[in-house]
Motif scaffolding. Sequence first.
Motif, PDB file in Angstrom:
ATOM      1  N   THR A 264      -0.979  -1.518  -4.766  1.00 56.96           N
ATOM      2  CA  THR A 264      -0.050  -2.558  -5.239  1.00 56.96           C
ATOM      3  C   THR A 264       1.299  -2.401  -4.527  1.00 56.96           C
ATOM      4  O   THR A 264       2.299  -2.013  -5.136  1.00 56.96           O
ATOM      5  CB  THR A 264       0.140  -2.477  -6.768  1.00 56.96           C
ATOM      6  OG1 THR A 264       0.432  -1.117  -7.135  1.00 56.96           O
ATOM      7  CG2 THR A 264      -1.110  -2.935  -7.495  1.00 56.96           C
ATOM      8  N   PRO A 265       1.339  -2.701  -3.239  1.00 58.26           N
ATOM      9  CA  PRO A 265       2.585  -2.517  -2.481  1.00 58.26           C
ATOM     10  C   PRO A 265       3.678  -3.462  -2.946  1.00 58.26           C
ATOM     11  O   PRO A 265       3.408  -4.538  -3.497  1.00 58.26           O
ATOM     12  CB  PRO A 265       2.159  -2.829  -1.045  1.00 58.26           C
ATOM     13  CG  PRO A 265       0.981  -3.755  -1.186  1.00 58.26           C
ATOM     14  CD  PRO A 265       0.262  -3.281  -2.416  1.00 58.26           C
ATOM     15  N   GLY A 266       4.905  -3.045  -2.735  1.00 58.24           N
ATOM     16  CA  GLY A 266       6.056  -3.860  -3.099  1.00 58.24           C
ATOM     17  C   GLY A 266       7.247  -2.971  -3.388  1.00 58.24           C
ATOM     18  O   GLY A 266       8.234  -2.954  -2.666  1.00 58.24           O
ATOM     19  N   HIS A 267       7.162  -2.209  -4.450  1.00 54.29           N
ATOM     20  CA  HIS A 267       8.229  -1.253  -4.756  1.00 54.29           C
ATOM     21  C   HIS A 267       8.341  -0.241  -3.619  1.00 54.29           C
ATOM     22  O   HIS A 267       9.441   0.118  -3.192  1.00 54.29           O
ATOM     23  CB  HIS A 267       7.924  -0.572  -6.080  1.00 54.29           C
ATOM     24  CG  HIS A 267       8.996   0.355  -6.570  1.00 54.29           C
ATOM     25  ND1 HIS A 267      10.312  -0.017  -6.662  1.00 54.29           N
ATOM     26  CD2 HIS A 267       8.937   1.653  -6.996  1.00 54.29           C
ATOM     27  CE1 HIS A 267      11.029   1.000  -7.129  1.00 54.29           C
ATOM     28  NE2 HIS A 267      10.221   2.026  -7.333  1.00 54.29           N
ATOM     29  N   THR A 268       7.205   0.208  -3.134  1.00 50.71           N
ATOM     30  CA  THR A 268       7.088   0.993  -1.901  1.00 50.71           C
ATOM     31  C   THR A 268       5.860   0.473  -1.161  1.00 50.71           C
ATOM     32  O   THR A 268       4.976  -0.159  -1.755  1.00 50.71           O
ATOM     33  CB  THR A 268       6.916   2.504  -2.192  1.00 50.71           C
ATOM     34  OG1 THR A 268       5.685   2.705  -2.897  1.00 50.71           O
ATOM     35  CG2 THR A 268       8.084   3.055  -2.994  1.00 50.71           C
ATOM     36  N   PRO A 269       5.748   0.752   0.141  1.00 54.74           N
ATOM     37  CA  PRO A 269       4.616   0.208   0.905  1.00 54.74           C
ATOM     38  C   PRO A 269       3.255   0.724   0.449  1.00 54.74           C
ATOM     39  O   PRO A 269       2.259  -0.007   0.514  1.00 54.74           O
ATOM     40  CB  PRO A 269       4.918   0.657   2.342  1.00 54.74           C
ATOM     41  CG  PRO A 269       6.391   0.882   2.379  1.00 54.74           C
ATOM     42  CD  PRO A 269       6.748   1.394   1.021  1.00 54.74           C
TER      43      PRO A 269
ATOM     44  N   ASP B  12      12.754  -7.982   2.090  1.00 56.34           N
ATOM     45  CA  ASP B  12      12.069  -9.257   1.920  1.00 56.34           C
ATOM     46  C   ASP B  12      10.555  -9.111   2.039  1.00 56.34           C
ATOM     47  O   ASP B  12       9.796  -9.689   1.249  1.00 56.34           O
ATOM     48  CB  ASP B  12      12.575 -10.273   2.946  1.00 56.34           C
ATOM     49  CG  ASP B  12      13.933 -10.863   2.565  1.00 56.34           C
ATOM     50  OD1 ASP B  12      14.515 -10.404   1.569  1.00 56.34           O
ATOM     51  OD2 ASP B  12      14.405 -11.772   3.261  1.00 56.34           O
ATOM     52  N   GLU B  13      10.117  -8.359   3.036  1.00 61.07           N
ATOM     53  CA  GLU B  13       8.672  -8.159   3.235  1.00 61.07           C
ATOM     54  C   GLU B  13       8.042  -7.516   2.007  1.00 61.07           C
ATOM     55  O   GLU B  13       6.973  -7.939   1.536  1.00 61.07           O
ATOM     56  CB  GLU B  13       8.438  -7.286   4.462  1.00 61.07           C
ATOM     57  CG  GLU B  13       6.977  -6.985   4.741  1.00 61.07           C
ATOM     58  CD  GLU B  13       6.776  -6.051   5.918  1.00 61.07           C
ATOM     59  OE1 GLU B  13       5.629  -5.597   6.122  1.00 61.07           O
ATOM     60  OE2 GLU B  13       7.766  -5.765   6.630  1.00 61.07           O
TER      61      GLU B  13
ATOM     62  N   ALA C 267       9.268  -7.587  -1.023  1.00 67.91           N
ATOM     63  CA  ALA C 267       9.360  -8.521  -2.150  1.00 67.91           C
ATOM     64  C   ALA C 267       8.174  -9.488  -2.150  1.00 67.91           C
ATOM     65  O   ALA C 267       7.617  -9.800  -3.207  1.00 67.91           O
ATOM     66  CB  ALA C 267      10.680  -9.278  -2.094  1.00 67.91           C
ATOM     67  N   HIS C 268       7.795  -9.973  -0.976  1.00 63.92           N
ATOM     68  CA  HIS C 268       6.603 -10.814  -0.882  1.00 63.92           C
ATOM     69  C   HIS C 268       5.368 -10.024  -1.303  1.00 63.92           C
ATOM     70  O   HIS C 268       4.506 -10.543  -2.039  1.00 63.92           O
ATOM     71  CB  HIS C 268       6.433 -11.347   0.544  1.00 63.92           C
ATOM     72  CG  HIS C 268       7.335 -12.483   0.883  1.00 63.92           C
ATOM     73  ND1 HIS C 268       7.078 -13.783   0.485  1.00 63.92           N
ATOM     74  CD2 HIS C 268       8.505 -12.528   1.581  1.00 63.92           C
ATOM     75  CE1 HIS C 268       8.042 -14.588   0.930  1.00 63.92           C
ATOM     76  NE2 HIS C 268       8.924 -13.846   1.591  1.00 63.92           N
ATOM     77  N   ALA C 269       5.275  -8.765  -0.846  1.00 64.71           N
ATOM     78  CA  ALA C 269       4.139  -7.927  -1.218  1.00 64.71           C
ATOM     79  C   ALA C 269       4.116  -7.670  -2.722  1.00 64.71           C
ATOM     80  O   ALA C 269       3.043  -7.650  -3.341  1.00 64.71           O
ATOM     81  CB  ALA C 269       4.195  -6.605  -0.455  1.00 64.71           C
ATOM     82  N   GLN C 270       5.291  -7.506  -3.319  1.00 67.20           N
ATOM     83  CA  GLN C 270       5.374  -7.266  -4.756  1.00 67.20           C
ATOM     84  C   GLN C 270       4.814  -8.457  -5.543  1.00 67.20           C
ATOM     85  O   GLN C 270       4.054  -8.291  -6.506  1.00 67.20           O
ATOM     86  CB  GLN C 270       6.835  -6.995  -5.146  1.00 67.20           C
ATOM     87  CG  GLN C 270       7.059  -6.543  -6.564  1.00 67.20           C
ATOM     88  CD  GLN C 270       6.666  -5.104  -6.800  1.00 67.20           C
ATOM     89  OE1 GLN C 270       5.482  -4.739  -6.696  1.00 67.20           O
ATOM     90  NE2 GLN C 270       7.632  -4.270  -7.133  1.00 67.20           N
TER      91      GLN C 270
ATOM     92  N   LEU D 230      14.375 -12.349  -6.871  1.00 65.21           N
ATOM     93  CA  LEU D 230      14.365 -10.890  -6.900  1.00 65.21           C
ATOM     94  C   LEU D 230      15.485 -10.323  -6.042  1.00 65.21           C
ATOM     95  O   LEU D 230      16.241  -9.455  -6.486  1.00 65.21           O
ATOM     96  CB  LEU D 230      13.006 -10.373  -6.423  1.00 65.21           C
ATOM     97  CG  LEU D 230      12.771  -8.856  -6.514  1.00 65.21           C
ATOM     98  CD1 LEU D 230      11.301  -8.571  -6.727  1.00 65.21           C
ATOM     99  CD2 LEU D 230      13.252  -8.122  -5.276  1.00 65.21           C
ATOM    100  N   VAL D 231      15.601 -10.805  -4.819  1.00 65.63           N
ATOM    101  CA  VAL D 231      16.609 -10.278  -3.892  1.00 65.63           C
ATOM    102  C   VAL D 231      18.013 -10.551  -4.421  1.00 65.63           C
ATOM    103  O   VAL D 231      18.909  -9.702  -4.320  1.00 65.63           O
ATOM    104  CB  VAL D 231      16.412 -10.862  -2.480  1.00 65.63           C
ATOM    105  CG1 VAL D 231      17.557 -10.462  -1.560  1.00 65.63           C
ATOM    106  CG2 VAL D 231      15.074 -10.397  -1.901  1.00 65.63           C
ATOM    107  N   ALA D 232      18.220 -11.720  -5.017  1.00 63.56           N
ATOM    108  CA  ALA D 232      19.539 -12.062  -5.557  1.00 63.56           C
ATOM    109  C   ALA D 232      19.918 -11.146  -6.723  1.00 63.56           C
ATOM    110  O   ALA D 232      21.112 -10.930  -6.978  1.00 63.56           O
ATOM    111  CB  ALA D 232      19.564 -13.516  -6.008  1.00 63.56           C
ATOM    112  N   GLY D 233      18.931 -10.607  -7.409  1.00 65.59           N
ATOM    113  CA  GLY D 233      19.200  -9.753  -8.557  1.00 65.59           C
ATOM    114  C   GLY D 233      19.424  -8.293  -8.218  1.00 65.59           C
ATOM    115  O   GLY D 233      19.725  -7.488  -9.098  1.00 65.59           O
TER     116      GLY D 233
END
Length: 452
Positions: A107-112, A151-152, A154-157, A219-222
């Motif tokens: 479940t990548p996102g928080h880390t790869p 960003d990458e 965040a999309h994965a998350q 997400l990025v704005a927060g």
Amino acid sequence: MQVITIETASLGDRSYIVHDGRVGLVVDPQRDIDRVVEAARSAGVEITHVAETHVHNDYVSGGLTLARVSGATYLHAADEPLRFDHHAVSDGDVIDVGSMRVEVRHTPGHTPHHLSYVVTAAGDAPAAFTGGSMLYGTVGRTDLIGSDATDELAHAQYRSVHALADSLPDETLVYPTHGFGSFCASAVSDRESDGTLGGERSANIALTADDEDRFVAQLVAGLDAFPTYYAQMGPLNTAGATAIDLSPPAPVDPVELARRIHRGEWVVDLRPRREFASTHVSGTIGVELAGGFSTYLGWLLPWGMPVTLLADDADEISEAQVQLVRIGIDRPTGAADGGIDSWSADADRSSYEITTFAGLREVRGPTILDTRRDGEHAAGHLEGSTHIPLHELLGRLDEVPDGTVHVHCRSGYRASIAASLLDRAGHDVVLVDDSFDDAAESGIALVGPDAS
């Protein structure tokens, strides 16, 4: 199948033991593993497996030590460049833990290389241990390993949370590691979660977003600032943390204490903030031993700086040590208890005033320093105030206004640390020890979208 939750409120994290009454799997243990060992012993459970959802950025893991002392199998992502023995697992792997089936999900996102673990047992609802991926109402932040990947990831998350949700029933119980005050969490939801996947479908920002791009933008704005010590956690966890030493620090007498202060070392007073303001040893820093102690001390302390602890009693020193080892500050260089009369003479002491927002309202033309984070300040702030977030204060001391400075935050805790730092630097300070919610009620003019 049963789940024991072990909460570390000071860091906003949770660890878990999931067991079948006989053997258990521990997920994301903190470094002070005695709590886990005792919980397993009380439940009559043998720890046979320890699992990490990811290489943690906000605390030093106790997983390696726990696996070694218990003889458990240590599960970690196969793609992580770890420098210790472990059982490498990847997406789709299945591990049997007693009568429980543990399926590994990437479940990548928080880390790869982030993993989640879905645990099932006959007759029970599935349990998903989601680490820093799916949190209650939100997800883990995606900027901790570097801004270039934000960003990458965040999309994965977004995709990870949807993939997990699409594969599990509504009754699945969700057990995240982060999201209970941790700075590893991202934008918050305005809806409550009931702890089930069904509840997350209507509460989680990733599952209720109109589309992926809008979710990423939200997400990025927060994302806001996070503690600087996070930069040290990944390398420590990749190398494998050693066992902790919580034996009492070397005692420090008043003469040596004065020498350390003169050398510029950090001598930290753990007493309540009002007691510190009333009287303290000149040159010391007040960081009240409370929920945010390790987070804010770790955020401000230059990494590797010697730190000496002062407290009224030895139990407070011990509690501070526990909180500090969780973030990799292993051994204070010394400590003194017994109260301020045993630390110094009256001639070596300082103090500063305390007020409330109502009291501040009565001051004519006050100079006000707002030490909250950027997002808090942008939402609403006192008209005419100077804004320097606490975590930036030491690097921006030259921007602090002259004269008497009234220092505030949201509750008084961060402001108290800032006031002690300014007092140490020679400023005339007044601590506003009050809730920011009381500012408007006191008749002080506020500006910003949330001002009222």
